[in-house]
Design an enzyme around this catalytic site. Structure first.
Site, PDB file in Angstrom:
ATOM      1  N   GLU A 126     -10.638   3.818   4.741  1.00 29.15           N
ATOM      2  CA  GLU A 126     -10.228   2.587   4.073  1.00 29.15           C
ATOM      3  C   GLU A 126     -10.535   1.374   4.951  1.00 29.15           C
ATOM      4  O   GLU A 126     -10.281   1.379   6.159  1.00 29.15           O
ATOM      5  CB  GLU A 126      -8.727   2.668   3.798  1.00 29.15           C
ATOM      6  CG  GLU A 126      -8.110   1.450   3.150  1.00 29.15           C
ATOM      7  CD  GLU A 126      -6.612   1.631   2.906  1.00 29.15           C
ATOM      8  OE1 GLU A 126      -6.028   0.796   2.192  1.00 29.15           O
ATOM      9  OE2 GLU A 126      -6.030   2.613   3.436  1.00 29.15           O
ATOM     10  N   LYS A 161      -8.521  -0.610  -5.013  1.00 22.76           N
ATOM     11  CA  LYS A 161      -7.254   0.099  -4.817  1.00 22.76           C
ATOM     12  C   LYS A 161      -6.270  -0.306  -5.915  1.00 22.76           C
ATOM     13  O   LYS A 161      -6.032  -1.493  -6.160  1.00 22.76           O
ATOM     14  CB  LYS A 161      -6.692  -0.233  -3.438  1.00 22.76           C
ATOM     15  CG  LYS A 161      -5.517   0.617  -2.991  1.00 22.76           C
ATOM     16  CD  LYS A 161      -5.176   0.310  -1.529  1.00 22.76           C
ATOM     17  CE  LYS A 161      -4.078   1.206  -0.989  1.00 22.76           C
ATOM     18  NZ  LYS A 161      -3.833   0.968   0.442  1.00 22.76           N
ATOM     19  N   CYS A 209      -6.147   5.543  -0.360  1.00 25.16           N
ATOM     20  CA  CYS A 209      -4.859   5.755   0.298  1.00 25.16           C
ATOM     21  C   CYS A 209      -3.688   5.893  -0.678  1.00 25.16           C
ATOM     22  O   CYS A 209      -3.492   6.942  -1.267  1.00 25.16           O
ATOM     23  CB  CYS A 209      -4.607   4.638   1.315  1.00 25.16           C
ATOM     24  SG  CYS A 209      -3.476   5.137   2.656  1.00 25.16           S
TER      25      CYS A 209
END
Length: 548
Positions: free
Chosen positions: A41, A112, A148
């Site tokens: 990330e 994300k 994540c």
């Protein structure tokens, strides 16, 4: 498809270094005949960039670096994390993004979806959330790309869900073959097992392989342990990268086989390696090469010195012993033996003459009315010596207080709290001993007498910590329950602890928030560390500590 998991250690904002590292690991993956290499990330800019994300020049540098990687890397697919611009709609102008590119062509970009705002995370401050989760086809596989937190909302694992939807479930419902999760997941004790359980569960539940690539290294107070994994549809571990080191492991989707590299075998080992990683990266990434530790003869400064010597080399780790008239003869022997065992430069600077000058110069201080003020003058004298040494030599001062002491304020502002980094401020006293014994696993580094003597600040005659604090085997569990488990005093008392002790400890924790606010950054080692992940006001009147 043969996939490479490239866990790298970026420096926030070092775009030139990130470009070089990504190119290096992409080449390693090509040399292993991999079809795809995956980076963590925000690997282009480093995680967490915090308010650098508000700088337009920072975003431009990130975009320019991505473009140079598109131009330079060929003959392999690359997935990496970067900051993407979001145009048109109201809201935040940027997104935490992941990109797949190959031979100069951008094949896929996802943003994300789940932006954490708990503990040390504050991503909604900066980023716009991504839209619906859609898989894409690459090399004959239907891939779901997540970032994540996107993988941390499964209702079976998190019954009290923080978000309205589950991106992994959405992707699995669309006949995805492979979930890829790129992450910058900070370390704390037990975190690897938690992440492994999540990825194994998702793989087994959805009958697909889960690839997880994590950042490694230290950035400020956060430590990233790596330990990237692949789990196959049965939930079995098929690939595992090392902990606390850059690494590259491969996984073959056709055979279901991958590389398994060694990881830590105990909590003490993982904490020790986390400390070494955190100190080494913090000092070097801040532009220092040397440190200095004030030795007392106690376990805290001994462990701090041992960590620093391993992280930076003993020749770059200075130790200064500053005895007073209250210092035991044993501590002269122990500090010298410790420094000799490690090979660290060692100097003795007695503080009694300076202390006596202080007392004679201050009309309100004297030995006849000896109390906390006079004790603190000694600690601040030592702190001044260490800072003078730092100014003269360029060595960063490492402060040595443990979590138990910092929690209840058993430390001196502008004295033993001085420093550029508080190494063990998130390590409770009982764990200090456990990690110290790990350092002695192969040979005696920390003298046995340091491990067995009663802890003492030695600021008055015959002083021990237990003159002012409960035994650490009582103090540490109460602190854990209050700080990490967020239990109320009544709940802790119901666990069997004496009410008077519990309420006194909680009062001390609340009362000393102002001290911790002025402390050096501390390395995060537990699920709830003091600092950015625990945001309590200094000026407040909530009487939780009194049961009101």
């Amino acid at each position: 498809m043969k996939i490479a998991l490239a866990q790298i250690n970026p420096i926030v904002g070092d775009f030139k270094g990130a470009r070089s590292k990504i190119q290096e690991f992409a080449q390693k993956a090509k040399n292993l005949s991999c079809d795809l290499v995956i980076f963590p990330e925000l690997s282009v800019c480093g995680y967490p960039p915090r308010d650098l994300l508000e700088r337009k020049s920072f975003i431009r540098a990130c975009q320019n670096t991505v473009q140079s990687l598109l131009d330079d890397i060929h003959d392999i697919g690359v997935i990496l994390g970067f900051v993407d611009r979001v145009g048109g709609a109201p809201g935040k102008p940027i997104a935490n993004a992941a990109m797949l590119f190959e031979d100069g062509n951008i094949l896929e970009v996802v943003h994300k979806r789940l932006l954490p705002t708990y503990d040390v995370f504050d991503e909604s401050r900066y980023f716009a959330p991504g839209g619906k989760a859609e898989p894409f086809m690459y090399k004959g596989m239907n891939i779901g790309l997540t970032i994540c937190e996107d993988a941390w909302n499964d209702k079976d694992l998190f019954p009290e869900q923080l978000y309205d939807w589950d991106p992994v479930q959405d992707l699995a419902d669309k006949k995805t073959d492979l979930i890829i999760n790129i992450a910058a997941s900070p370390f704390h004790a037990g975190k690897r097992a938690v992440r492994g359980n999540i990825m194994s569960h998702l793989a087994k539940k959805h009958r697909l392989s889960c690839v997880y690539v994590n950042q490694v290294g230290g950035n400020d107070h956060l430590i990233f342990d790596g330990a990237s994994t692949v789990h196959t549809p049965g939930g079995d571990l098929a690939a595992l990268a090392g902990e606390f080191e850059e690494d590259l492991v491969t996984f073959d989707t056709e055979t279901g086989k991958g590389d398994i590299h060694p990881v830590c075998e105990s909590e003490a080992e993982s904490l020790a390696k986390a400390l070494v990683t955190g100190v080494g990266d913090y000092v070097r990434k801040c532009g220092f090469s040397k440190v200095v530790v004030g030795l007392s003869g106690g376990i805290d400064s001994a462990l701090t010195l041992a960590v620093a010597a391993e992280a930076l080399g003993p020749e770059n780790t200075y130790s200064i012993f500053m005895p007073s008239e209250y210092t035991s003869q044993q501590n002269y022997t122990d500090t010298k033996e410790l420094a000799d065992n490690l090979g660290c430069p060692y100097e003795i600077i007695p503080i009694t003459p300076i202390f006596e000058t202080f007392l004679s110069s201050l009309s309100f201080c004297n030995k006849e009315d000896f109390g906390v003020t006079e004790q603190n003058i000694q600690a601040r004298t030592r702190g001044s010596i260490l800072m003078a040494f730092s100014n003269k030599t360029g060595a960063m001062v490492l402060s040595t207080g443990n979590k138990s002491e910092v929690a209840v304020g058993y430390c001196t502002l502008y004295g033993d709290m001085n420093g550029g980094l508080s190494v063990i401020s998130d390590l409770p006293k009982e764990l200090v001993y456990e990690v110290s014994r790990y350092f002695n696993k192969d040979r005696e580094i920390i003298p046995e007498s340091i491990l067995t003597k009663a802890p003492s600040a030695e600021l008055r005659p015959d002083q021990t910590d237990q003159d002012d604090l409960p035994p650490y085997e009582v103090l540490d569990p109460i602190l854990h329950a209050y700080i990490e488990d967020l239990k109320d005093p009544e709940e802790i008392i119901a666990m069997g602890y004496e009410e008077k002790i519990v309420r006194d400890i909680v009062r001390r924790v609340v009362r000393n928030e102002y001290k911790r606010r002025q402390a050096a950054p501390g390395l995060k080692l537990t699920s709830k560390a003091f600092g950015e992940g625990r945001r309590y006001p200094v000026a407040q009147r909530f009487k939780d500590q009194d049961g009101e």
